[in-house]
Design an enzyme around this catalytic site. Structure first.
Site, short mmCIF file in Angstrom:
data_model
loop_
_atom_site.label_atom_id
_atom_site.label_comp_id
_atom_site.label_asym_id
_atom_site.label_seq_id
_atom_site.Cartn_x
_atom_site.Cartn_y
_atom_site.Cartn_z
N GLU A 137 0.82 -1.22 0.00
CA GLU A 137 0.00 0.00 0.00
C GLU A 137 0.86 1.27 0.00
O GLU A 137 0.54 2.25 -0.69
CB GLU A 137 -0.95 -0.02 1.21
N HIS A 140 1.97 2.17 -3.42
CA HIS A 140 1.01 2.90 -4.24
C HIS A 140 1.24 4.41 -4.11
O HIS A 140 1.20 5.15 -5.09
CB HIS A 140 -0.42 2.57 -3.81
#
Length: 273
Positions: A137, A140
């Protein structure tokens, strides 16, 4: 009226042509909104979301859980900042959301993260597997995927605005970036972005001292949870078989990056409570 629509569409096209950048893996990215603007708007969307969760008493404050997530994310962010200096001044924070049914986690532009209790408890995750999720994550954000998501939303909004101009409906011309920031919390990343985050994330976790093999066991657990209907977290990810093969192939290379001793977190992480 046709002339007005033509001018708006021409402006949109011109924006799309010039708004290109390169991701950490060398991929060409189409950007309508800058990463800096994405950070500003993401902060507003994040704070709004956290306020709502706080009012619902959905933010976990259990000291043991808080310490666990803070330690894992702290080690990951230490490596992220070392390899991506532009993230040094981000307002890194993480919220632990009390939702036993949701298998999800995310990180917005500017380092604002969240993980749901459901993904930890339902998959019975160990620290290495949590690190793989959060490393993915965080990747990202490092690869400006939030800005890409927002750009897609803005492109759609631009089209709607063009219709609004043509029909003299000023109410349609809303703040594109504010809308896009909210949508970035809901819209899935592309499969290309997911694969890119897999590659960056497994390396980030390995450099932080977490076992790269956990990337494979994590997705094996996720796939078993999916059944006939994959979890939200897997909705746009590469096919399970391909993902496991790709990650498994990366394990030897990542193990070579794994430090002999576990690294302590250097970068402080704010826990949203």
């Amino acid at each position: 009226m046709k002339r007005i629509v033509g001018i708006v569409c021409a402006a949109i096209t011109a924006t799309l042509i010039v708004a290109c950048t390169t991701s950490p893996t060398g991929r060409t990215q189409l950007m309508i909104i800058s990463p800096e603007s994405a950070i500003v708007e993401s902060k507003a969307a994040y704070l709004s979301t956290m306020q709502s969760l706080d009012e619902q008493q959905k933010l976990v404050t259990d000291p043991t859980t808080v310490k666990r997530i803070q330690t894992i994310t702290g080690r990951l962010v230490t490596e992220a900042v070392a390899r991506y200096p532009s993230s040094r001044n981000w307002e890194w924070s993480v919220a632990i959301i009390d939702d036993a049914e949701t298998l999800n986690a995310w990180c917005m532009a500017g380092g604002r993260m969240a993980i749901y209790t459901g993904i930890i408890s339902k998959l019975d995750l160990n620290d290495d597997e949590i690190a793989q999720i959060m490393g993915h994550e965080i990747s990202h954000a490092l690869a400006n995927h939030t800005a890409e998501q927002m750009s897609r939303a803005i492109a759609i909004n631009m089209g709607v605005t063009a219709v609004g101009v043509a029909s003299d409906n000023s109410g349609i011309a809303l703040s594109a970036t504010a809308i896009a920031a909210q949508l970035a919390l809901q819209l899935p990343n592309s499969r290309t972005a997911e694969s890119e985050a897999d590659r960056i994330g497994i390396e980030l976790a390995a450099r932080a001292g977490y076992a790269p093999e956990a990337a494979v066991t994590l997705w094996q657990k996720m796939n078993k949870q999916g059944g006939d209907r994959p979890p939200e977290f897997l909705s746009t990810h590469p096919s399970p078989g391909n993902r496991e093969k790709t990650l498994q192939a990366l394990v030897p290379e990542m193990k070579a990056l794994n430090p002999q001793q576990v690294k302590a977190a250097v970068h402080a992480i704010t826990i949203v409570q």
